[in-house]
Design a protein around this motif. Structure first.
Motif, short mmCIF file in Angstrom:
data_model
loop_
_atom_site.label_atom_id
_atom_site.label_comp_id
_atom_site.label_asym_id
_atom_site.label_seq_id
_atom_site.Cartn_x
_atom_site.Cartn_y
_atom_site.Cartn_z
N MET A 159 0.82 -1.22 0.00
CA MET A 159 0.00 0.00 0.00
C MET A 159 0.85 1.27 0.00
O MET A 159 0.56 2.22 -0.74
CB MET A 159 -0.92 0.00 1.23
CG MET A 159 -1.93 -1.13 1.24
SD MET A 159 -3.09 -0.99 2.63
CE MET A 159 -2.01 -1.35 4.01
N LEU A 160 1.90 1.29 0.81
CA LEU A 160 2.66 2.52 1.01
C LEU A 160 3.98 2.54 0.24
O LEU A 160 4.57 3.62 0.07
CB LEU A 160 2.95 2.72 2.50
CG LEU A 160 1.73 2.73 3.42
CD1 LEU A 160 2.17 2.85 4.87
CD2 LEU A 160 0.78 3.86 3.06
N GLY A 161 4.46 1.36 -0.18
CA GLY A 161 5.75 1.31 -0.86
C GLY A 161 6.89 1.36 0.13
O GLY A 161 6.72 1.58 1.33
N SER A 162 8.10 1.19 -0.38
CA SER A 162 9.27 1.12 0.50
C SER A 162 9.61 2.47 1.10
O SER A 162 10.43 2.55 2.02
CB SER A 162 10.48 0.58 -0.28
OG SER A 162 10.84 1.47 -1.32
N ALA A 163 8.99 3.55 0.61
CA ALA A 163 9.25 4.87 1.19
C ALA A 163 8.84 4.93 2.66
O ALA A 163 9.32 5.77 3.42
CB ALA A 163 8.50 5.94 0.40
#
Length: 399
Positions: A159-163
């Motif tokens: 959902m949020l990505g590796s960021a």
């Protein structure tokens, strides 16, 4: 209400609550770190170095920190300080984006994080032996925490990505630092005249540990170190390799989490069957499980097969870990058992450091076929245990 308060006052419960948080930061890193580094343009060989440097630092600090923690008024004090240090260490990650900056900051993060587990485990063992409670059950909550991090928080990658990695990691180490203040005292004021206090008096000359380090004794410890080095590879490269090989990011957390689920089940069930297997046969089973697990992974199997191979972690790590703990307890006395455990930890860290550096270069050349490295180390581990059994056969269920 009094019963709730009395349960919270139980040292076993308070230790279990903290144990739950021990591997949560590591679980977050296992899912997110490799992809986060890759998205910052860091190649696989440099990712191996970034993961290996903290292992080298831990190799140097392991015995020193253990001695300092031993001299503190209680292990709780050392754990609070280490937890606070590990909470502050990752804050500079918000401000770095290139190799050298990430290398130095992550070395500080992973080193302070890596100091937590051996200290809490050593403290918990002492407490459970004194209270007559079960170390395996308390230690299993650390594995449950890893499952929560890898399988639960790992789903946020989709959902949020590796960021989201840095913020999640910072949040987990801050929570752990706060919960450190709930820890019980691990050293109760005990009478002076006990077996434990008499042992140091017989004490050991400095050469005593060296006397124990005969070839038959060292080989099983080396065997587990070789197998466990491949477990370190999975933690550093597994999610990245699976992601690059087309496995959906939705599966990455559950794939890492299912390994810890198997490990937790084995630890919770340990009392039912653990006494029926000799220590070196446990380590041998771990090496055989590692051979099967990592050889299959080298062929880049579909996700369904990966879930099966990840369940073998219960044996390639869980059973091997208990095998080493019992092997050292069975064949050393109280005077040098802690030193022997420190020696085993040093072998683990040295093998993991070599594996992480070497595997990073192999990934650049061979992709998932780099897992054949683990095939070789597992075969060597099997040979080490068999040679040890030949040199010194087990007696009853001790060996």
């Amino acid at each position: 209400m009094p019963s709730l308060l009395s349960r919270l006052d139980s040292p076993e419960l308070r230790a279990s609550i903290y144990q739950f948080t021990v591997y949560i930061p590591g679980g977050v890193a296992s899912v997110f770190l490799g992809i986060w580094l890759s998205e910052h343009g860091i190649p696989a060989d440099q990712i191996g170095i970034i993961n290996a440097l903290p292992t080298f630092c831990l190799l140097l600090l392991n015995i020193l920190v253990g001695r300092i923690a031993d001299k503190a008024d209680d292990w709780r004090t050392a754990l609070i300080y280490i937890s606070l240090a590990s909470a502050l260490a990752p804050l500079p990650l918000y401000f770095v984006s290139e190799f050298w900056g990430i290398l130095l900051i992550w070395a500080l993060c992973a080193t302070t994080n890596g100091l937590v587990a051996p200290v809490i485990d050593a403290a918990t063992v002492r407490m459970t032996r004194r209270n007559g409670s079960d170390f395996g059950t308390i230690r299993a909550w650390a594995t449950v925490g890893y499952v929560f991090a890898a399988g639960g928080l790992g789903l946020l990658l989709n959902m949020l990505g590796s960021a989201a990695f840095v913020t999640l990691y910072v949040a987990t180490v801050f929570v752990r630092a706060g919960l450190a203040y709930l820890l019980p005292r691990f050293r109760a004021p005990a009478p002076k005249v006990t077996l434990a206090s008499v042992a140091p008096e017989k004490a050991i000359p400095a050469s005593r540990l060296r006397d124990s380090l005969q070839l038959w004794f060292v080989l099983p410890l080396l065997a587990f170190a070789l197998v466990n080095s491949s477990n370190a590879i999975i933690g550093s490269f597994g999610a990245l390799l699976w992601h690059e090989n087309g496995i959906s990011s939705y599966y990455l957390g559950p794939l890492l989490g299912i390994a810890a689920v198997g490990e937790a089940i084995l630890m919770f069930a340990w009392r039912r069957f653990g006494g029926r297997v000799t220590a070196r046969n446990m380590i041998l089973a771990a090496a055989i499980a590692g051979l099967v697990r990592f050889t299959i992974m080298a062929f880049n199997p579909p996700v369904e097969v990966l879930f099966f191979t990840q369940l073998l972690h219960a044996f390639s790590f869980g059973m091997g870990y208990f095998g080493v703990v019992h092997f050292i307890a069975n064949w050393t006395n109280e005077a040098n058992a802690a030193e022997a455990q420190g020696f085993a930890n040093m072998l683990n860290m040295g093998a993991a450091m070599a594996a992480l550096i070497g595997f990073g270069f192999l990934v650049e050349l061979f992709g998932s076929h780099a897992f054949f490295y683990s095939t070789v180390t597992s075969l060597l581990a099997i040979g080490c245990v068999l040679l040890s059994l030949k040199l010194r056969p087990p007696k009853a269920l001790v060996g």
